[in-house]
Design a protein around this motif. Structure first.
Motif, PDB file in Angstrom:
ATOM      1  N   ARG A  63       2.574   1.707  -3.470  1.00 15.63           N
ATOM      2  CA  ARG A  63       1.662   2.213  -4.500  1.00 15.63           C
ATOM      3  C   ARG A  63       1.413   3.720  -4.315  1.00 15.63           C
ATOM      4  O   ARG A  63       1.374   4.466  -5.298  1.00 15.63           O
ATOM      5  CB  ARG A  63       0.350   1.422  -4.496  1.00 15.63           C
ATOM      6  CG  ARG A  63       0.546   0.040  -5.051  1.00 15.63           C
ATOM      7  CD  ARG A  63      -0.694  -0.800  -5.179  1.00 15.63           C
ATOM      8  NE  ARG A  63      -0.313  -2.154  -5.513  1.00 15.63           N
ATOM      9  CZ  ARG A  63       0.048  -2.576  -6.715  1.00 15.63           C
ATOM     10  NH1 ARG A  63       0.042  -1.731  -7.723  1.00 15.63           N
ATOM     11  NH2 ARG A  63       0.415  -3.823  -6.930  1.00 15.63           N
ATOM     12  N   ALA A  64       1.261   4.138  -3.067  1.00 13.42           N
ATOM     13  CA  ALA A  64       1.033   5.568  -2.805  1.00 13.42           C
ATOM     14  C   ALA A  64       2.283   6.384  -3.147  1.00 13.42           C
ATOM     15  O   ALA A  64       2.194   7.478  -3.719  1.00 13.42           O
ATOM     16  CB  ALA A  64       0.638   5.778  -1.354  1.00 13.42           C
ATOM     17  N   ILE A  85       4.709   5.582  -5.318  1.00 12.46           N
ATOM     18  CA  ILE A  85       4.950   5.591  -6.768  1.00 12.46           C
ATOM     19  C   ILE A  85       3.918   6.460  -7.482  1.00 12.46           C
ATOM     20  O   ILE A  85       4.211   7.043  -8.531  1.00 12.46           O
ATOM     21  CB  ILE A  85       5.002   4.145  -7.313  1.00 12.46           C
ATOM     22  CG1 ILE A  85       6.316   3.502  -6.852  1.00 12.46           C
ATOM     23  CG2 ILE A  85       4.921   4.113  -8.847  1.00 12.46           C
ATOM     24  CD1 ILE A  85       6.475   2.063  -7.182  1.00 12.46           C
ATOM     25  N   ALA A  86       2.736   6.599  -6.896  1.00 11.68           N
ATOM     26  CA  ALA A  86       1.703   7.466  -7.494  1.00 11.68           C
ATOM     27  C   ALA A  86       2.157   8.933  -7.518  1.00 11.68           C
ATOM     28  O   ALA A  86       1.567   9.747  -8.232  1.00 11.68           O
ATOM     29  CB  ALA A  86       0.395   7.330  -6.729  1.00 11.68           C
ATOM     30  N   GLU A  87       3.203   9.276  -6.758  1.00 10.26           N
ATOM     31  CA  GLU A  87       3.757  10.648  -6.795  1.00 10.26           C
ATOM     32  C   GLU A  87       4.498  10.904  -8.106  1.00 10.26           C
ATOM     33  O   GLU A  87       4.799  12.045  -8.446  1.00 10.26           O
ATOM     34  CB  GLU A  87       4.733  10.858  -5.629  1.00 10.26           C
ATOM     35  CG  GLU A  87       4.067  10.835  -4.269  1.00 10.26           C
ATOM     36  CD  GLU A  87       5.078  10.956  -3.133  1.00 10.26           C
ATOM     37  OE1 GLU A  87       6.235  11.348  -3.388  1.00 10.26           O
ATOM     38  OE2 GLU A  87       4.702  10.627  -1.994  1.00 10.26           O
ATOM     39  N   LYS A 126       0.841  -1.206   0.000  1.00 14.70           N
ATOM     40  CA  LYS A 126       0.000   0.000   0.000  1.00 14.70           C
ATOM     41  C   LYS A 126       0.881   1.263   0.000  1.00 14.70           C
ATOM     42  O   LYS A 126       0.628   2.209  -0.746  1.00 14.70           O
ATOM     43  CB  LYS A 126      -0.891  -0.032   1.256  1.00 14.70           C
ATOM     44  CG  LYS A 126      -2.112   0.833   1.187  1.00 14.70           C
ATOM     45  CD  LYS A 126      -3.021   0.472   2.345  1.00 14.70           C
ATOM     46  CE  LYS A 126      -3.581   1.682   2.992  1.00 14.70           C
ATOM     47  NZ  LYS A 126      -4.387   1.378   4.179  1.00 14.70           N
TER      48      LYS A 126
END
Lengths: 141, 295
Positions: free
Chosen positions: B175-176, B178-180, B172
């Motif tokens: 994913r957060a 890498i979403a940057e 989790k």
């Protein structure tokens, strides 16, 4: 050989120094610096995001590139908003955070993204009244 | 008669306790499987990690002392997918009932064409860069330990569940983080081709200098193509690895203007000095280094 040895040595040193400049330029390649101005400029495009909650949520946040771009409290069963976002052909990631009342049964949120006159949607399920998930949306066209 | 029976019972009871106190001997040839065995086995196992942090598993060859350890093990763990080309030696040195488990062989591989040999494909052995694979590996080790000691089934299951929950939280976070990074900037230039599973799970494209093994030759044509790709794709940073010589990457940065993004842990866990001695620490280090350099 005629002339002063000192003078001859001086001329040889001058010639060697003159040769050193082009030699140094030939053997030392200048370090490249990436010209970021040649990188394609990021273009922002209109993107419409719609959230549909299966049960009334107490609050939500939408993050894009790690930053909160939209948040709300007690949004009812639906919320929608227009944005201007960079939308590369590889798609975008949206991190969706939603909170429901603890007594809420198994629930979910549907996220619909409209871009370039096309729309894609995804549903994410909550665990114990809470949701924090990254969803990927590719260009619907 | 009655006294003899009581003494016999006491002796049996003490023997069972002593036997139960003996931990299961596990010998591990990967820093990753060492951590899994310790997490799942807990106090019920004694894990000897033969391949330690900073050792290149592609080049490792077991020494006579390692094979002696193998002789006394109940379970031998290797990462599999052809990472260890010495498993026949381990099998020969092991006791007849010892289980040799090549953990990565229990789940599907990503394959890729080997440079220079058009028809030959090779398996990528670096499966642990996918947290989903790591979760499968935990269950594979749990099953093996349970077969060796069925009486401890519940303990192994409880430990595996706790570790899996930790891995879920880690995924989790990844994913957060890498979403940057915009999806069009997820281009990873690395020393060798070790991050295919990571790329598949998190939407990256990999451009390696070498193939899947650190022993693969570096071709000048390959480097020239890579330089052009970095320029064409506007890749901001390239990454070297903890056990590799970063010289070629430094030359590539000089040619392209891309910066050195930092050091990645490709072939196993690292040292305590930078908190990469655990799986979670290694993943957090790699992901943070990649995201911050490519942003």
């Amino acid at each position: 050989m005629r002339g002063s040895p000192l003078l001859r040595a001086f001329f040889i040193i001058v010639v060697l120094l003159l040769m050193a400049i082009p030699l140094w330029q030939l053997t030392h390649k200048a370090e490249a610096v990436m010209d970021l101005s040649t990188a394609p400029a990021a273009v922002k495009a209109p993107v419409h995001i719609q959230l549909t909650f299966a049960h009334e949520a107490t609050g939500f946040q939408v993050l894009y590139l790690g930053k909160v771009i939209w948040e709300g409290k007690e949004p009812g069963l639906e919320a929608q908003k227009d944005f201007a976002l960079e939308f590369p052909k590889e798609g975008i990631d949206l991190e969706i955070k939603v909170e429901w009342l603890p007594a809420t049964p198994e629930t979910a949120v549907r996220v619909a993204v409209t871009h370039n006159y096309g729309s894609t949607e995804q549903t994410a399920w909550a665990v114990k009244g809470s949701l924090d998930k990254v969803l990927t949306f590719t260009d619907p066209q | 008669m009655k006294t003899s029976f009581i003494i016999l019972l006491l002796v049996l009871s003490v023997s069972v306790r002593l036997l139960a106190a003996d931990p299961i001997q596990v010998v591990s040839f990967s820093t990753i499987t060492t951590e899994i065995a310790e997490k799942v086995g807990g106090k019920l196992v004694k894990v000897t990690g033969v391949v330690k942090a900073g050792i290149d598993p592609h080049e490792y060859e077991p020494k006579p002392d390692d094979l002696k350890e193998v002789g006394s093990a109940a379970l031998i763990l290797a990462s599999g997918k052809h990472m260890e080309n010495y498993t026949s030696k381990l099998q020969e040195s092991a006791a007849p009932n010892t289980v040799l488990l090549q953990v990565g062989d229990a789940f599907p591989s990503l394959t890729m064409k080997e440079e220079g040999e058009a028809a030959k494909t090779v398996e990528d052995p670096h499966w642990w860069h996918s947290i989903a694979n790591m979760k499968k590996a935990v269950r594979v080790v749990q099953d093996a330990l349970t077969k060796i000691s069925p009486a401890d089934k519940d303990s192994f299951a409880k430990n595996a569940d706790a570790y899996e929950a930790q891995l879920d939280e880690l995924d989790k976070w990844v994913r957060a983080k890498i979403a940057e990074l915009p999806r069009d900037k997820r281009k990873l230039v690395t020393s060798h081709d070790a991050f295919q599973y990571f790329a598949r799970d998190y939407g990256f494209t990999i451009y390696p200098v070498q193939g899947v093994s650190t022993q693969d030759a570096i071709s000048s044509t390959g480097v020239a193509e890579l330089v052009q790709t970095i320029k064409d794709q506007h890749v901001k940073a390239v990454f070297f690895e903890n056990i590799e010589n970063p010289k070629v990457l430094k030359e590539i940065t000089a040619e392209t203007g891309a910066k050195i993004g930092g050091e990645l842990y490709a072939d196993g866990l690292g040292e305590k000095t930078d908190h990469t001695e655990t799986y979670e620490g290694m993943i957090r280090h790699n992901v943070t280094t990649i995201v911050e350099a490519l942003k």
